[in-house]
Structure formats: structure tokens, C-alpha cells
Design a protein around this motif. Structure first.
Motif, PDB file in Angstrom:
ATOM      1  N   ILE A 154      -4.993   5.365   4.460  1.00 33.83           N
ATOM      2  CA  ILE A 154      -6.261   5.865   3.945  1.00 33.83           C
ATOM      3  C   ILE A 154      -6.629   5.180   2.638  1.00 33.83           C
ATOM      4  CG2 ILE A 154      -7.432   7.905   3.027  1.00 33.83           C
ATOM      5  CD1 ILE A 154      -5.738   9.570   5.021  1.00 33.83           C
ATOM      6  N   SER A 155      -5.643   5.021   1.732  1.00 36.96           N
ATOM      7  CA  SER A 155      -5.946   4.404   0.436  1.00 36.96           C
ATOM      8  C   SER A 155      -6.323   2.935   0.601  1.00 36.96           C
ATOM      9  CB  SER A 155      -4.751   4.540  -0.519  1.00 36.96           C
ATOM     10  OG  SER A 155      -3.623   3.821  -0.044  1.00 36.96           O
ATOM     11  N   GLY A 156      -5.662   2.235   1.533  1.00 42.39           N
ATOM     12  CA  GLY A 156      -6.015   0.844   1.788  1.00 42.39           C
ATOM     13  C   GLY A 156      -7.422   0.715   2.342  1.00 42.39           C
ATOM     14  N   TYR A 157      -7.751   1.554   3.314  1.00 44.46           N
ATOM     15  CA  TYR A 157      -9.089   1.567   3.916  1.00 44.46           C
ATOM     16  C   TYR A 157     -10.141   1.933   2.872  1.00 44.46           C
ATOM     17  CZ  TYR A 157     -12.946   3.162   6.911  1.00 44.46           C
ATOM     18  OH  TYR A 157     -14.169   3.354   7.498  1.00 44.46           O
ATOM     19  N   TRP A 158      -9.849   2.951   2.084  1.00 44.14           N
ATOM     20  CA  TRP A 158     -10.779   3.434   1.067  1.00 44.14           C
ATOM     21  C   TRP A 158     -11.018   2.369  -0.007  1.00 44.14           C
ATOM     22  CZ3 TRP A 158      -9.908   8.591  -2.098  1.00 44.14           C
ATOM     23  CH2 TRP A 158     -11.127   8.972  -2.685  1.00 44.14           C
ATOM     24  N   SER A 159      -9.948   1.681  -0.405  1.00 43.90           N
ATOM     25  CA  SER A 159     -10.102   0.646  -1.428  1.00 43.90           C
ATOM     26  C   SER A 159     -10.963  -0.504  -0.917  1.00 43.90           C
ATOM     27  CB  SER A 159      -8.728   0.126  -1.878  1.00 43.90           C
ATOM     28  OG  SER A 159      -8.102  -0.639  -0.867  1.00 43.90           O
TER      29      SER A 159
END
Length: 399
Positions: free
Chosen positions: A67-72
Motif C-alpha cells: 500500500i505504501s509503495g502504491y500510495w507513494s
């Protein structure tokens, strides 16, 4: 995208200070991790409990890595995720000193891993976005070296503290907070954003990731299923009769070898390709785990921890460099996020299997299982390499 041309010791400035952040944080986390199995045993945890704590903490928080990779990627920023992620580790670390029962350690470990889940993919994406493609192996090798430099210093400090004050684990947990805070300050002061600005017109879809990326993830899943937490290696080592204060020192040997080899092997991967080194790393792992199962000698285990350091240097940086090569520039956060999520999520069944084999069968069984899974992953990696080579040859012939 920001073009960070300044270099420090031949490493891009962003990558250098990200490595320094990892050094401080790994000094902290490995001070804790190197004594955690012994601390858990001292408060009544079984081997299965130790494995489950690691597996649940890693796996439950691992969805955040994707999620954090996608969000970033969506918002075009990495640094905020890094500050929050490393900040959580700094906050949680001193709380270990308050734990009196294993369930409290599980609670703290879970939230500390949430921090890692938030920071891991954006960190690797920031590194990848700050460098040239032909420097990926060297740069991720440097990152691995800095990780493991902290993993040398941390256990060494823990060893010295245990030698001075045996079984005083709370003191170690409190002092480990200092380098964790230094890591957060390094991000805030020295690291600059290295992503493109947010693109509102482009939608990010998992279908945009190439098929070879998903094949590679299958291989990582198979290997990781037999790669339970290092805690069991430390537990097995403690059963040789070695003085418990030396356990962090033994763990330090593994990290020392990895540090010495990480950058040279990273440079080598830039020249000869990542696949060969990953295959060799899987084979070394299979050998190490087989002999951890076969023997129960501290002298043998010291040598095996050295080989384990070679495995680490061969695979970790090479795997990340391969992801950097395979995934397009605007999807790197997403790609690294999915990669880290697969690693973390798979650790739960891996740790459960290893812990049950250790408690219900014998202390050798989990290591034999890990060796077999590494051999299967090696075969799959060879197939991956052959198919990828054929695909490139076909493209050349068509052109």
C-alpha cells in the motif's frame, strides 16, 4: 524527477544518506533482535511462540508495504513515508523494556513492523529514482552494506552490554533508542525527494507490471516459505552450550561477512547480471540450512554464519536491483511494495512451519525443510533465466 548529481564516496547523495539512515536504524533493531530470542525464552516463550511472534508481526504489517509503495507512486513522494516509518521504530524501541509476557512483545513487534511496512518500498523507490540504471547493483549493494554495518555494530554493543550486565535486556532496549532517533534525523535533514510530481492523468494498474515480475515473485515466495526468521538460527546456536552473552557476537559474524561482500557483489551484478548471483545465493542458503540441521557444534555454526553472510550479500541487493531493472520508473514504488509484501506475508506460514517442526519433530527438521525449498527456488530461478534469455534473443532476431 529530481536529478541528484552530487556523490559522496562514489554514491549518489540521496542513496548515501538513505544508507546512513539504515545504518543507524539497523544498529538499533539488531541490538534488540540479537537478544530478543533469549529474552523471550527468559519470559516463558516456546520456540513456536518465538517463530509466531516474528511471523505475525512481519506478515500482518506486510500489506502496508504494498500500500505504501502504491500510495507513494500516486502522490509522487517517498520522504514522508520514510519519516513516519522510521519514526515508529524509534518510538516503539524503548517500550520493549516494559514487556513482561510474550504477548506484549508481539504487540510491540507488530507496531514496529508497521513502521517498516510504511518505509521499505518508498525507501527503495527513492534510491532507485536517484540513480542511473547501470548503478543499481552497486547502489543497492551499498544499501545492504550499510544495513549490515548497523547489524554488526548493534549485536556488538548488545554483546558488550550483556558481558557487563548479564541478562539485563531492558538496558539494551533503552540504549537502542538512541541510534533509532539519529536515523530519523538523518532523513529529515539530509534526504531530498526523488520522485516525479503527482500525475493526476495517469492511473496506476497492476496490469502494467510485466509478467516476468510476477514470475520472479513466485520464486521469491517459494524460497521465503523455507526462510523462517533468523531467531531460530540463534536459538539453535544457543543450544550448543555457548555462553548466552556470545549469541549477539555470533550473529555479528554473519553481518560482517555480508558487509564486506555486499558492494563488490553489487558491482559484479551490474556486470554479469543479477540472475547468476541469485541462483548462487539460493544454493549457498540450501547448503547452510542443511548443515544447520545436520550438526550441533558451535565451531561448525560459526563457519555456517559466515556462509550465511555470503548468501545475504549475493541475494538481497541483487533481488532489489532486479526489481529496479524490471519495473518502469513510474511504478517502482508499487513494484517494491509488492515485493516486500510477498516477503513479509510469506514469513507467517514459513515461521509457523519452522516453529512446529522445531517443537513437534526435532531441532533439525526446520533447517532441512528450508534447504529443500531453497533448492526448488534455485531450479525455478534457472528456468526464469533461460526463458528471459530466449525472450531477449527473439526480440533481437525480430529487430
Amino acid at each position: 524527477m529530481m536529478n541528484n548529481k552530487k556523490k559522496i564516496f562514489g554514491i549518489e547523495k540521496n542513496a548515501f544518506f538513505t544508507g546512513l539512515t539504515s545504518f543507524f536504524t539497523d544498529t538499533s533493531t539488531k541490538m534488540v533482535y540479537s537478544v530478543m530470542p533469549l529474552f523471550l525464552l527468559s519470559i516463558g516463550a516456546s520456540k513456536t511462540t518465538i517463530s509466531l511472534i516474528e511471523g505475525i508481526a512481519e506478515s500482518t504489517a506486510s500489506l502496508l508495504k504494498a500500500i505504501s509503495g502504491y500510495w507513494s507512486d500516486k502522490i509522487g513522494k517517498n520522504k514522508p513515508f520514510m519519516i513516519i516509518g522510521y519514526g515508529i521504530t524509534a518510538i516503539i524501541t524503548p517500550l520493549y523494556a516494559l514487556a513482561r509476557i510474550p504477548i506484549q512483545i508481539l504487540f510491540f513487534r507488530f507496531f514496529e513492523r508497521v513502521g517498516k511496512g510504511l518505509r521499505a518500498a518508498p525507501r527503495d523507490s527513492l534510491i532507485s529514482g536517484s540513480i542511473k540504471k547501470n548503478e543499481a547493483g552497486k547502489t543497492f549493494g551499498f544499501q545492504k552494506a550499510m544495513d549490515n554495518s548497523g547489524a554488526i555494530v548493534g549485536p556488538l554493543i548488545a554483546f558488550l552490554l550483556l558481558s557487563i550486565s548479564p541478562l539485563n535486556y531492558s538496558y539494551i532496549f533503552l540504549l537502542a533508542t538512541i541510534p533509532a532517533i539519529l536515523g530519523v534525523l538523518t532523513i529529515i535533514i539530509f534526504i531530498k525527494e526523488a520522485k516525479a510530481e503527482k500525475k493526476t492523468t495517469n492511473k496506476i494498474s497492476l496490469k502494467q507490471l510485466p509478467k516476468k515480475f510476477y514470475f520472479f515473485l513466485i520464486i521469491i515466495f517459494v524460497f521465503t516459505l523455507g526462510n523462517s526468521a533468523d531467531a531460530l538460527l540463534l536459538v539453535k546456536t544457543s543450544e550448543t552450550g555457548i555462553d548466552k552473552s556470545y549469541i549477539p557476537f555470533v550473529y555479528m559474524i554473519f553481518n560482517t561477512v555480508s558487509v564486506l561482500l555486499a558492494i563488490p557483489i553489487g558491482k559484479l551484478s551490474d556486470r554479469i547480471g543479477r540472475e547468476k548471483l541469485i541462483i548462487l545465493g539460493f544454493l549457498v542458503y540450501a547448503i547452510v540450512y542443511y548443515f544447520f540441521g545436520k550438526f550441533n557444534s558451535i565451531n561448525v555454526f560459526i563457519f555456517l554464519f559466515m556462509l550465511y553472510g555470503l548468501y545475504s550479500a549475493l541475494t538481497d541487493g541483487s533481488q532489489k536491483a532486479m526489481i529496479s531493472d524490471i519495473v518502469s520508473k513510474d511504478l517502482k514504488g508499487t513494484g517494491f511494495g509488492i515485493y516486500h509484501a510477498v516477503l513479509g506475508i510469506t514469513l507467517l506460514p514459513a515461521s509457523l512451519i519452522a516453529g512446529l517442526l522445531y517443537d513437534r519433530v526435532n531441532s533439525n527438521a526446520p533447517f532441512y525443510f528450508g534447504s529443500v525449498m531453497a533448492l526448488i527456488a534455485t531450479i525455478l530461478m534457472i528456468i526464469f533465466t533461460i526463458l528471459d534469455k530466449r525472450k531477449r534473443e527473439i526480440k533481437i532476431n525480430v529487430a
